[in-house]
Design a protein around this motif. Structure first.
Motif: not given
Length: 177
Positions: A58-81
């Protein structure tokens, strides 16, 4: 995908679907060609997938796939992934919008999706964003616990039939149970 609108309707109706198209993916993650996809909300979508689809803890996480041009709006991420290899914090004002892809420590292992890396997957997320104002889909590998990611159309159909998912998008075809 021949009819992106049918796939979108399934996602909007809070049902997961399976995508099998294009080249097989190489590496530790599903990147949109061999994926189980669904809305990144509500929070209990994670529980449904772990229990009824992936048959794992039950504790296993899932990942978000996000439009490249919008990742900075949702995540504290400094580069594309693009290969889903970087974990980062989800911005506080977005936690309630995408709870099914947020880990217990408010982080996510993000996949940024561009037109260049996966045109079909990018367009699906873009259309989902137009309808929901959320440029994120929950993305997990198309397999079940203890099995490798599917590689062939026959494996795709066999694995699909063994899960509690009703729709498989395989190439230009949509198969419903």
């Amino acid at each position: 995908m021949t009819d992106i609108n049918e796939a979108l309707k399934i996602l909007i109706d809070q049902k997961p679907l399976v995508i099998f198209h294009g080249k097989s993916e190489w590496g530790p993650r599903a990147l949109g060609n061999r994926s189980i996809l669904c809305k990144p909300y509500p929070a209990n979508m994670k529980d449904y997938l772990n229990k009824r689809v992936k048959f794992r803890e039950y504790f296993r996480p899932f990942a978000p796939a996000i439009l490249e041009e919008k990742y900075k709006d949702y995540f504290n991420l400094r580069q594309e992934s693009p290969h889903m290899l970087i974990a980062c914090k989800v911005k506080k004002d977005k936690l309630k919008k995408i709870p099914a892809v947020v880990h217990v420590d408010n982080s996510s292992r993000v996949q940024t999706v561009s037109k260049e890396t996966n045109f079909k997957f990018y367009n699906l997320i873009k259309e989902f964003d137009k309808i929901t104002s959320i440029p994120v889909l929950l993305n997990t590998s198309f397999n079940v616990k203890g099995q490798p990611m599917v590689d062939t159309p026959l494996q795709a159909i066999d694995t699909f039939m063994s899960t509690n998912i009703d729709t498989l998008v395989i190439g230009d075809y949509i198969i419903n149970k």
